[in-house]
Every structure is written in structure tokens, then in C-alpha cells.
Design a protein around this motif. Sequence first.
Motif: not given
Length: 128
Positions: A104, A27-33, A36-37
Motif C-alpha cells: 500500500c 488505503c486508497d487502492c481503489c483509485e488505481d485498481v 494495486c493488483c
Amino acid sequence: IMSTFVVQQPRPVMVAQNSDEWGSGICDCCEDVPQCCFAFWCCPCFACITTRDYGECLCLPLLEIFGGLIPPITMSMRVSMRQRYGIRGTMCRDCVYSTFCTSCSWCQMSREMKKRNYQVVLVGAKTT
């Protein structure tokens, strides 16, 4: 009084990723937004690009439409990546992530490839 200054340029540093764990969580999608989008809005395209970058056939993930409940290509890629990089885990966990966290899971695999395949390129280096 004469002063001498020694000036050194920063040297390239490469951090080797030799861990037996994933470099990021599922769930570390914020590392590469942006990544992820892309994976969330167009997972088939993202999966195809990630598969190609991994060295497999570009269209391989499209075969998942013929799969059943468990997405076979996503699970196979996770298992293959764990084996290639020596990451601990179980097929059961790969099955759960592939089935219920597909986007994810592809993001995590993409981040892992970037972390493990880090290359250092020297531009304009001169020998003295």
C-alpha cells in the motif's frame, strides 16, 4: 435578424498539487485498481518500477532483502518523497507504513508521483 455564435474549444487545465498532505490515503487502492493488483502480487517488481520512475536506481528496492525488521528502501523512499513534495509527516509514521503496509505504501507513492508530475501536452494546437 442575424445571430452570431462564438465557439470556443475547451482549454487544457492543469491542477497543481501544492498541498502539504499526501494526494491519497494509504488505503486508497481503489483509485488505481490495476496498479494495486500489480503491487500486491509482485511488490518487488512494482517497487523497482516506481523507484526508477522516481529517478533512482531500478534495482534499489531489491536491497531490502539485506534489511532487518524495517524495510530500509521503502522507508527511505517515503521520507525522500515527503521531503521532495513538502508533505507533512513523521519518520515514525513512515516506519509503520513501510513495515506493515509495504504494498500500500508503494501504491501511495506511485499515485503521488502521478499527481505531482502531471504534464499537459497539446496536440494539433494552432495559433490564429
